[in-house]
Enzyme design. Structure first.
Site, PDB file in Angstrom:
ATOM      1  N   ARG A  21       0.788  -1.142  -0.220  1.00  0.00           N
ATOM      2  CA  ARG A  21      -0.017  -0.132   0.149  1.00  0.00           C
ATOM      3  C   ARG A  21       0.879   1.226  -0.087  1.00  0.00           C
ATOM      4  O   ARG A  21       0.560   2.224   0.842  1.00  0.00           O
ATOM      5  CB  ARG A  21      -0.883  -0.092   1.334  1.00  0.00           C
ATOM      6  CG  ARG A  21      -1.987  -1.199   0.872  1.00  0.00           C
ATOM      7  CD  ARG A  21      -3.027  -1.003   2.270  1.00  0.00           C
ATOM      8  NE  ARG A  21      -2.193  -1.618   3.459  1.00  0.00           N
ATOM      9  CZ  ARG A  21      -2.761  -1.269   4.709  1.00  0.00           C
ATOM     10  NH1 ARG A  21      -3.810  -0.561   4.945  1.00  0.00           N
ATOM     11  NH2 ARG A  21      -2.058  -1.719   5.608  1.00  0.00           N
ATOM     12  N   GLU A  22       1.949   1.269  -0.838  1.00  0.00           N
ATOM     13  CA  GLU A  22       2.741   2.138  -0.888  1.00  0.00           C
ATOM     14  C   GLU A  22       2.244   3.682  -1.474  1.00  0.00           C
ATOM     15  O   GLU A  22       2.306   4.641  -0.580  1.00  0.00           O
ATOM     16  CB  GLU A  22       4.123   2.224  -1.496  1.00  0.00           C
ATOM     17  CG  GLU A  22       5.008   0.931  -1.208  1.00  0.00           C
ATOM     18  CD  GLU A  22       4.696  -0.341  -1.620  1.00  0.00           C
ATOM     19  OE1 GLU A  22       3.409  -0.690  -2.003  1.00  0.00           O
ATOM     20  OE2 GLU A  22       5.463  -1.084  -1.375  1.00  0.00           O
ATOM     21  N   LEU A  23       1.086   3.541  -2.547  1.00  0.00           N
ATOM     22  CA  LEU A  23       0.539   4.654  -2.817  1.00  0.00           C
ATOM     23  C   LEU A  23      -0.328   5.226  -1.931  1.00  0.00           C
ATOM     24  O   LEU A  23      -0.473   6.383  -1.653  1.00  0.00           O
ATOM     25  CB  LEU A  23      -0.049   4.291  -4.239  1.00  0.00           C
ATOM     26  CG  LEU A  23      -0.878   5.565  -5.059  1.00  0.00           C
ATOM     27  CD1 LEU A  23       0.206   6.359  -5.453  1.00  0.00           C
ATOM     28  CD2 LEU A  23      -1.657   5.124  -5.902  1.00  0.00           C
ATOM     29  N   LYS A 123     -20.458   2.891  -6.886  1.00  0.00           N
ATOM     30  CA  LYS A 123     -19.870   1.656  -7.007  1.00  0.00           C
ATOM     31  C   LYS A 123     -19.609   1.461  -8.598  1.00  0.00           C
ATOM     32  O   LYS A 123     -20.502   1.741  -9.278  1.00  0.00           O
ATOM     33  CB  LYS A 123     -20.531   0.458  -6.561  1.00  0.00           C
ATOM     34  CG  LYS A 123     -21.075   0.720  -4.949  1.00  0.00           C
ATOM     35  CD  LYS A 123     -20.408  -0.360  -4.200  1.00  0.00           C
ATOM     36  CE  LYS A 123     -20.563   0.060  -2.734  1.00  0.00           C
ATOM     37  NZ  LYS A 123     -20.297  -0.859  -1.658  1.00  0.00           N
ATOM     38  N   GLU A 504     -18.055   0.466  17.681  1.00  0.00           N
ATOM     39  CA  GLU A 504     -17.210  -0.522  16.636  1.00  0.00           C
ATOM     40  C   GLU A 504     -15.839  -0.474  16.912  1.00  0.00           C
ATOM     41  O   GLU A 504     -14.992  -0.962  15.856  1.00  0.00           O
ATOM     42  CB  GLU A 504     -17.858  -0.518  15.242  1.00  0.00           C
ATOM     43  CG  GLU A 504     -19.350  -0.760  15.016  1.00  0.00           C
ATOM     44  CD  GLU A 504     -19.697  -0.561  13.537  1.00  0.00           C
ATOM     45  OE1 GLU A 504     -19.056  -0.912  12.778  1.00  0.00           O
ATOM     46  OE2 GLU A 504     -21.001  -0.277  13.664  1.00  0.00           O
ATOM     47  N   ARG A 535      -8.516   4.549   0.143  1.00  0.00           N
ATOM     48  CA  ARG A 535      -9.217   3.327   0.961  1.00  0.00           C
ATOM     49  C   ARG A 535      -8.851   1.928   0.467  1.00  0.00           C
ATOM     50  O   ARG A 535      -9.361   1.764  -0.861  1.00  0.00           O
ATOM     51  CB  ARG A 535     -10.465   3.652   1.444  1.00  0.00           C
ATOM     52  CG  ARG A 535     -10.864   5.183   1.742  1.00  0.00           C
ATOM     53  CD  ARG A 535     -10.570   5.454   2.941  1.00  0.00           C
ATOM     54  NE  ARG A 535     -10.553   4.398   4.207  1.00  0.00           N
ATOM     55  CZ  ARG A 535     -10.183   4.488   5.417  1.00  0.00           C
ATOM     56  NH1 ARG A 535      -9.459   5.820   5.764  1.00  0.00           N
ATOM     57  NH2 ARG A 535     -10.334   3.737   6.182  1.00  0.00           N
ATOM     58  N   CYS A 663     -25.691   1.778   1.550  1.00  0.00           N
ATOM     59  CA  CYS A 663     -24.792   2.608   1.293  1.00  0.00           C
ATOM     60  C   CYS A 663     -24.771   3.709   0.162  1.00  0.00           C
ATOM     61  O   CYS A 663     -23.895   4.170  -0.271  1.00  0.00           O
ATOM     62  CB  CYS A 663     -23.290   2.334   1.499  1.00  0.00           C
ATOM     63  SG  CYS A 663     -22.492   2.021   2.875  1.00  0.00           S
ATOM     64  N   HIS A 714     -18.133  10.742   3.256  1.00  0.00           N
ATOM     65  CA  HIS A 714     -16.699  10.488   2.579  1.00  0.00           C
ATOM     66  C   HIS A 714     -15.917  11.712   2.477  1.00  0.00           C
ATOM     67  O   HIS A 714     -14.826  11.652   1.665  1.00  0.00           O
ATOM     68  CB  HIS A 714     -17.236  10.034   1.029  1.00  0.00           C
ATOM     69  CG  HIS A 714     -17.739   8.731   1.289  1.00  0.00           C
ATOM     70  ND1 HIS A 714     -19.131   8.423   1.102  1.00  0.00           N
ATOM     71  CD2 HIS A 714     -17.292   7.613   1.462  1.00  0.00           C
ATOM     72  CE1 HIS A 714     -19.474   7.157   1.402  1.00  0.00           C
ATOM     73  NE2 HIS A 714     -18.487   6.584   1.614  1.00  0.00           N
TER      74      HIS A 714
HETATM   75  N1  GLN Z   1     -22.120  -0.293  10.646  1.00  0.00           N
HETATM   76  C1  GLN Z   1     -21.122   0.202   9.895  1.00  0.00           C
HETATM   77  C2  GLN Z   1     -20.158   1.473  10.255  1.00  0.00           C
HETATM   78  O1  GLN Z   1     -20.923   2.140  10.832  1.00  0.00           O
HETATM   79  C3  GLN Z   1     -21.637   0.404   8.423  1.00  0.00           C
HETATM   80  C4  GLN Z   1     -20.674   0.766   7.483  1.00  0.00           C
HETATM   81  C5  GLN Z   1     -20.994   0.803   6.161  1.00  0.00           C
HETATM   82  O2  GLN Z   1     -22.078   0.547   5.791  1.00  0.00           O
HETATM   83  N2  GLN Z   1     -20.351   0.408   5.256  1.00  0.00           N
HETATM   84  O3  GLN Z   1     -19.185   1.659   9.902  1.00  0.00           O
HETATM   85 ZN    ZN Z   2     -22.755   3.123   4.618  1.00  0.00          ZN
END
Ligand code: GLN
Ligand code: ZN
Length: 778
Positions: A21-23, A123, A504, A535, A663, A714
Site C-alpha cells: 500500500r505504498e501509494l 460503485k 465498533e 481507502r 450505502c 466520505h
Molecule cells: N455499521 C457500519 C459502520 O458504521 C456500516 C458501514 C457501512 O455501511 N459501510 O461503519
Molecule cells: Zn454505509
C-alpha cells in the site's frame, strides 16, 4: 492503417495501490502535508516502474504492448474526466494558467473543499470499487489533456517498455456521468457524445505521438443493463463513437475492453467499426454464438482478446476450461489473445506474501501475480498448442479436486439445518404489529442516531496492532476497547443523540471482524484491494461451510447498553455484505453460502435479544453492488439476497426493532427488494445527491422507517446547521415525520473526531429546530 500485432497474453489492469500500500501511504502523506507533490510523483513513478518489471518477469511482453498503463492517483473515471477537461464549474478556480489541475487540485475535485462538494461517488459495476461521478452539462467545455498518460508512455519507453495506455472509453464515460447542476430537464450526458469524441481522437493522437502502439478503451458500460439509458441509444453511441475514432488517422491501434459481462447486442455494433481488437469477458459472458454474417466476417478481421482468467475473484480456478474457452474463440478469428476478464484491480497482489495462510488453502488460490502467470501459461498454450501446457493444466485441475474433498468445505450439520428450514423462518409479523410492540422504546420525533462506527483513532489501531504483535494480552486489549466504548457512549449522550451505538472500535473491518469469528473463513495479511481513493479493504476468504462457534458481539453490546438508559443498537453485518466484501467460494451457488451466513447471524440476534438489546441493525450496504448487471439474472439474485436477510432477521421478536443500512442512493431496481427486506428502519446515503432519494422512496410507496443521510462522511467537510436543516426539511416534505430518522450517510470510522463531533452537533441542532415544526403521526 496496418495494426501492430496484439500480444498473445495480456491483462486488463493491475492493482495500483502497491504491494504494501505504498501509494496509499504516499497520497495520505501528501494530503497531510508531510510530503510535497514531487515526492508523491516519485513514489508513483517507482510503483509504476516496479509494476512493469514485475509483469515482465511474470511473462508479459516488454515491448509488445502487453503491459497496461493502468495507474491512477485516485480513480480512473476522475482521470478520464481530467483527460477530457470535464471539471465541474465549482472547481474551475483550481485550474492553472495552462488550464490544467495540479495534483492538489486533482485531489480537491475528488475530496471536496470548504463549501465545494466533491464529485459524487458510487460503485463501479458489480464490484466494491467506487468511482467518482463526472458532472456533464450542455456547456461543459471539453478539451484534451493527455499529460498523465503521455508521461507514463514516455516513462515506460525510457525504461525499455512499449506499454498500452488504458482510458475509460467515451461511451462509458458519459453513461457513468450525471447531468451537471443547472442542466435543463431531460438533458443526458450522452447528448454530448459528438462533442466528446473529437477530444478522445485528440488524446489518441497524442498517445500515438508519444509512442503508444495500442490503446485500451474500457467500455464496461456496454455490458450493463442497469444503466439508465435506452439500449438503442447506447448502441447508437457505440457506433458513432467508434466509427469516428476508428477513422482517426493518427492513432494507436484500439482495443475496446468490455469487462464484467457479455456485450450482447453491442458486439455487432463494435464489430462493424474499425477498432482493431475487442476484449470479451468470457468468465461472466459467453463465447458469442448465433452472429449474423456481417458480424462474423467483421470479427474475423479483428483480434479477439479472451478474458478467461477471472479478474474478480481469487481462486486458481479451472485452467483447462479457461484454455478451452480461449481456444474456442479461434473459430471466430485467427487472432486470439488471452487475458484476465477484468482489471486485476479487484484482487490482492500475491499469494506468496501470505505466509500465515494454510498451505493447502493457498494452493487453491490465485491473486494478481498468479493470475498474470496463468495468462502467460495460457498464451503459451495458444502459441504452442495445448500439449505444451498440459502439466500446468493438470496441476490446476488437481488443486480443484483436492479442494472439493478437503475437510470443512462441506459440513453436514450446517447443510442439514438449512435443509430443514420452513417458510416461517423467513417472515416476521406485520409491520404495524411490530411498531406497536416497539412503542415502549419511547423515541422522540425524528430520532437521531449514527450508522454504527465512530472514528477509528490511531490509538485504537495501535492497540489492535499490539494485540496482533503479542504486546497486549486479550484482556488488556478488551479493557482498552471498553474504555473507548465508554467514551463514545458519553460523547453521544453529551451530543444529545437518541439511539446510541457502541462505536465498533473492536472491528478492524465490518466484514473481517465476523469472518475471524466464524468457521469457514480465512483472513490474509496483505490481501488489500482498493475501495476508493486511498481507502483499501482486506477481504476475507470464505472457503468452507459457515457456522458460528460462539457469540460474536454480545459482550460489547451489553457493556455499551449498561452505560446508558438510551437504547444502544446491536450491530451486525448482513449476509449479502459479508459475501460481497469477502472473496467467496465459487463451488456452490451464492445463495447457499448466504443462507449459511444468515443462520449464524440469526443465532447472534437471538443472543443479543436475550441479553436485553432492543434495537439491532443488520447492515447491507452491498445489496445493490452484487446486483447482476444483466436483467435476466436479477430476479434470482434479489430472491436469495432478500431471503438471506430475512432468514437472518426473522427470528427477532416483534418488540425488537430491526434496522438496516445501505450505502448508496440509487435504488432503481432494488427498491422493491429494500421493501422486501422488511426492516423496521432503513438508513441510506443521501447527502451527496442532496436527498434525491427521498422523492424516489416516496414514489415507490416505501412505508417503513427511513433515515436518509444528512452528512457526507466520505468528505472531511463539516456540514453547517443550515445545510443540514435544509436537507432535513426536504426529507420532512417527502417522508411522514413519524417514520423519518436522522443520521449521517454512513459510519464515521474514516473520519477524525473534530469533524465528527462538529458535524453531529450540527445534526442534533438542526433536528431540534426542525422538530418544533413537525407533527408526528402524520
Ligand atoms: N455499521 C457500519 C459502520 O458504521 C456500516 C458501514 C457501512 O455501511 N459501510 O461503519
Ligand atoms: Zn454505509
Amino acid at each position: 492503417m496496418t495494426a501492430p500485432t496484439f500480444p498473445t497474453g495480456t491483462i486488463l489492469g493491475y492493482p495500483r495501490i502497491g504491494r504494501r500500500r505504498e501509494l496509499k501511504r504516499a497520497v495520505e502523506a501528501f494530503w497531510a502535508g508531510r510530503i510535497d507533490a514531487a515526492e508523491l510523483e516519485t513514489t508513483a513513478a517507482e510503483l509504476r516502474a516496479a509494476t512493469r518489471e514485475r509483469l515482465a518477469a511474470l511473462g508479459l511482453g516488454r515491448t509488445d504492448s502487453a503491459i497496461p498503463e493502468s495507474f491512477s492517483y485516485y480513480d480512473q473515471v476522475l482521470d478520464a474526466a481530467v483527460a477530457v477537461g470535464a471539471i465541474p464549474a465549482r472547481f474551475e478556480r483550481l485550474r492553472g494558467a495552462d488550464g490544467r489541475l495540479d495534483l492538489a487540485g486533482y485531489f480537491t475535485v475528488a475530496r471536496g473543499e470548504g463549501a465545494d462538494a466533491p464529485l459524487e461517488m458510487t460503485k463501479w459495476f458489480d464490484s466494491n470499487y467506487h468511482y467518482l461521478v463526472p458532472e456533464i452539462g450542455p456547456d461543459t467545455a471539453f478539451a484534451a489533456n493527455a499529460d498523465a498518460l503521455v508521461a507514463q508512455v514516455r516513462e515506460a519507453r525510457a525504461a525499455g517498455f512499449v506499454t498500452r495506455p488504458v482510458l475509460v472509453g467515451p461511451v462509458t464515460f458519459l453513461l457513468l456521468s450525471k447531468a451537471a447542476d443547472g442542466a435543463p430537464d431531460g438533458f443526458r450526458p450522452i447528448d454530448r457524445l459528438a462533442d466528446l469524441v473529437p477530444v478522445y481522437a485528440r488524446l489518441l493522437a497524442e498517445l500515438a505521438a508519444a509512442g503508444a502502439e495500442w490503446v485500451q478503451l474500457d467500455e464496461p458500460g456496454l455490458v450493463s443493463e442497469s444503466i439508465d439509458e435506452p439500449r438503442e441509444r447506447v448502441i447508437a453511441a457505440v457506433s458513432a463513437a467508434y466509427d469516428a475514432l476508428g477513422a482517426a488517422v493518427e492513432r494507436p491501434a484500439i482495443l475496446v475492453a468490455a469487462p464484467y459481462g457479455g456485450l450482447d447486442d453491442a458486439l455487432p455494433a463494435l464489430a462493424a467499426t474499425s477498432v482493431e481488437a475487442l476484449a470479451l469477458d468470457l468468465v461472466r459472458g459467453d463465447v458469442p454464438t448465433g452472429l449474423d454474417a456481417a458480424t462474423t466476417e467483421a470479427l474475423a478481421a479483428k483480434t479477439l482478446v479472451a478474458g478467461v482468467v477471472d479478474g474478480h475473484n481469487i481462486w486458481r480456478g479451472d485452467l483447462a476450461h479457461a484454455f478451452a474457452l480461449a481456444d474456442s474463440l479461434r473459430e471466430l478469428s485467427g487472432a486470439v489473445a488471452v487475458s484476465t476478464s477484468t482489471s486485476l484491480l479487484h484482487v490482492p497482489h500475491d499469494v506468496d506474501d501470505e505466509t500465515a495462510l494454510d498451505a493447502r488453502l493457498a494452493s487453491w488460490l490465485a491473486f494478481a501475480d498468479q493470475k498474470v502467470a496463468q495468462v502467460a501459461v495460457l498464451a503459451r498454450g495458444l502459441a504452442e498448442g495445448r500439449d505444451a501446457i498440459a502439466d500446468e493444466l493438470a496441476a490446476a485441475s488437481a488443486a480443484l479436486v483436492d479442494r472439493a474433498g478437503a475437510p470443512g468445505v462441506q459440513v453436514p450439520a450446517v447443510r442439514d439445518r438449512l435443509d430443514a428450514l420452513g417458510a416461517s423462518a423467513f417472515a416476521r409479523v406485520d409491520y404495524d404489529t411490530r411498531v406497536a410492540a416497539q412503542d415502549d422504546l419511547a423515541l422522540p420525533a425524528l430520532p437521531t442516531t449514527t450508522i454504527g462506527s465512530f472514528p477509528q483513532t490511531a490509538d485504537i489501531r495501535r492497540a489492535r496492532a499490539r494485540l496482533v504483535a503479542g504486546e497486549l494480552t486479550d484482556a488488556e486489549y478488551r479493557e482498552l476497547m471498553r474504555e473507548e466504548i465508554a467514551r463514545v457512549i458519553r460523547l453521544q449522550e453529551d451530543l444529545g443523540l437518541d439511539v446510541l451505538v457502541h462505536g465498533e472500535p473492536e472491528r478492524n473491518d465490518m466484514v473481517q471482524y465476523f469472518a475471524e469469528l466464524l468457521d469457514g473463513f480465512a483472513v490474509t495479511q496483505h490481501g488489500w484491494v482498493q475501495s476508493y481513493g486511498s481507502r483499501c479493504t482486506r477481504p476475507s476468504i470464505l472457503w468452507g461451510d459457515v457456522s458460528r462457534p460462539a457469540a460474536m458481539t454480545v459482550d460489547w453490546s451489553t457493556y455499551a447498553q449498561s452505560l446508558s438508559d438510551k437504547p444502544v443498537k446491536g450491530m451486525l453485518t448482513g449476509p449479502v455484505t459479508i459475501l460481497a466484501w469477502s472473496f467467496v467460494r465459487d463451488d456452490q451457488p451464492l445463495g447457499d453460502t448466504a443462507r449459511q451466513v444468515a443462520l449464524a447471524l440469526r443465532d447472534e440476534i437471538g443472543d443479543l435479544e436475550r441479553a436485553g438489546i432492543r434495537i439491532i441493525q443488520v447492515d447491507e450496504p452491498a445489496l445493490r453492488e452484487l446486483l447482476p448487471l444483466k436483467r435476466a439474472d436479477q430476479p434470482a439474485y434479489l430472491d436469495w439476497s432478500v431471503g438471506s436477510f430475512r432468514l437472518a432477521t426473522a427470528g427477532a421478536a416483534p418488540a425488537t426493532q430491526v434496522h438496516t443500512h445501505l450505502c448508496y442512493s440509487e435504488f432503481g431496481v432494488v427498491i422493491d427488494a429494500i421493501r422486501a427486506l422488511d426492516a423496521d428502519v432503513t438508513s441510506i446515503e443521501a447527502a451527496r445527491s442532496r436527498m434525491e432519494v427521498v422523492g424516489d422512496l416516496a414514489a415507490s410507496g416505501f412505508d417503513h422507517g427511513v433515515g436518509p443521510g444528512l452528512y457526507d462522511i466520505h468528505s472531511p467537510r463539516v456540514p453547517s446547521v443550515e445545510e443540514v436543516r435544509a436537507l432535513l426539511e426536504t426529507a420532512v416534505a417527502g417522508v411522514p415525520a413519524g417514520r423519518l430518522w436522522v443520521n449521517p450517510d454512513c459510519g464515521l470510522k474514516t473520519r477524525g473526531y473534530d469533524e465528527t463531533v462538529a458535524s453531529l452537533a450540527n445534526i442534533v441542532a438542526a433536528t431540534r429546530a426542525v422538530r418544533e415544526g413537525v407533527t408526528v403521526g402524520a
